[in-house]
Design a protein around this motif. Structure first.
Motif, PDB file in Angstrom:
ATOM      1  N   GLN A  37      -0.930  14.384   9.529  1.00  0.00           N
ATOM      2  CA  GLN A  37      -1.162  15.124  10.728  1.00  0.00           C
ATOM      3  C   GLN A  37       0.113  15.164  11.557  1.00  0.00           C
ATOM      4  O   GLN A  37       0.483  16.038  12.421  1.00  0.00           O
TER       5      GLN A  37
ATOM      6  N   ASN B 174       0.635  -1.309  -0.010  1.00  0.00           N
ATOM      7  CA  ASN B 174       0.024   0.204  -0.063  1.00  0.00           C
ATOM      8  C   ASN B 174       0.692   1.378  -0.095  1.00  0.00           C
ATOM      9  O   ASN B 174       0.465   2.342  -0.302  1.00  0.00           O
TER      10      ASN B 174
ATOM     11  N   ALA C 136       1.276   7.166   1.581  1.00  0.00           N
ATOM     12  CA  ALA C 136       0.501   7.081   2.695  1.00  0.00           C
ATOM     13  C   ALA C 136       0.257   8.433   3.206  1.00  0.00           C
ATOM     14  O   ALA C 136      -0.507   8.384   4.122  1.00  0.00           O
ATOM     15  N   MET C 137       1.062   9.386   2.786  1.00  0.00           N
ATOM     16  CA  MET C 137       0.739  10.582   3.205  1.00  0.00           C
ATOM     17  C   MET C 137       0.024  11.572   2.538  1.00  0.00           C
ATOM     18  O   MET C 137       0.503  12.294   1.728  1.00  0.00           O
ATOM     19  N   THR C 138      -1.365  11.396   2.576  1.00  0.00           N
ATOM     20  CA  THR C 138      -2.531  12.003   1.673  1.00  0.00           C
ATOM     21  C   THR C 138      -2.955  13.251   2.544  1.00  0.00           C
ATOM     22  O   THR C 138      -2.659  13.139   3.737  1.00  0.00           O
TER      23      THR C 138
ATOM     24  N   ASP D 136      -5.547  14.019   3.974  1.00  0.00           N
ATOM     25  CA  ASP D 136      -6.333  13.960   5.228  1.00  0.00           C
ATOM     26  C   ASP D 136      -5.993  12.876   6.271  1.00  0.00           C
ATOM     27  O   ASP D 136      -6.398  12.411   7.134  1.00  0.00           O
ATOM     28  N   SER D 137      -4.799  12.188   5.916  1.00  0.00           N
ATOM     29  CA  SER D 137      -4.233  11.284   6.626  1.00  0.00           C
ATOM     30  C   SER D 137      -3.640  11.564   7.895  1.00  0.00           C
ATOM     31  O   SER D 137      -3.235  12.577   8.272  1.00  0.00           O
ATOM     32  N   GLU D 138      -3.706  10.572   8.964  1.00  0.00           N
ATOM     33  CA  GLU D 138      -3.013  10.895  10.159  1.00  0.00           C
ATOM     34  C   GLU D 138      -1.522  10.927  10.091  1.00  0.00           C
ATOM     35  O   GLU D 138      -1.076  11.821  10.936  1.00  0.00           O
ATOM     36  N   PHE D 139      -0.978  10.191   9.193  1.00  0.00           N
ATOM     37  CA  PHE D 139       0.235  10.382   9.018  1.00  0.00           C
ATOM     38  C   PHE D 139       0.815  11.747   8.728  1.00  0.00           C
ATOM     39  O   PHE D 139       1.670  12.481   9.238  1.00  0.00           O
TER      40      PHE D 139
END
Ligand SMILES: [Zn+2]
Length: 148
Positions: A48, A23, A39-41, A43-46
């Motif tokens: 943030q 992924n 993984a860093m889109t 709205d991602s937590e990542f």
């Protein structure tokens, strides 16, 4: 390298793609020095989490490409070679900084050892040299990560 693609950010053909797992793919562009992570889109937590620890300059320079990938300046940190990172007061006025590593002086090594830490090298800030925005490769080459 067979994993080089065209960079969606700067258009150079020196974007290295590394598959971390099914992924997650990392994009690391040698052309512009920026990187993105699937993984860093937005709205991602990542993302943030990153926003909490990133320097202001990195937040300012961050940008989204047309595919929704978020790009930010890379940080290269190779303990026995040196570091390359974006440096400057703001997104209008910044440069790549290259810092070379030197062998840790015995005296300092001993002090770290007392604290249970072991370091063979340290970053020598007196070697800090700035490279213009388009010269990321030059900065890498300065710390000896790429051949001259
Ligand atoms: Zn690029």
């Amino acid at each position: 390298m067979d994993n080089l693609i065209t960079c969606d950010r700067c258009g150079s053909d020196a974007c290295y793609v590394q598959e971390v797992n099914e992924n997650v793919k990392l994009h690391f562009c040698y052309g512009c020095g920026f990187q993105a992570n699937t993984a860093m889109t937005r709205d991602s937590e990542f993302l943030q989490q990153q926003m909490e620890v990133l320097p202001e300059l990195y937040k300012e320079l961050m940008g989204e490409d047309e595919n929704g990938l978020i790009w930010m300046p890379s940080v290269v940190n190779i303990p026995d070679k040196g570091m390359v990172f974006a440096d400057g007061p703001n997104s209008q006025k910044w440069a790549w900084a290259g810092v070379k590593a030197i062998p840790m002086p015995e005296e300092e090594k001993a002090k770290f050892k007392e604290k249970g830490k072991e370091y063979d090298y340290k970053m020598d800030m007196t070697t800090l040299t700035h490279f213009s925005e388009r010269d990321f490769i030059e900065a890498l080459s300065y710390i000896g990560v790429l051949p001259e």
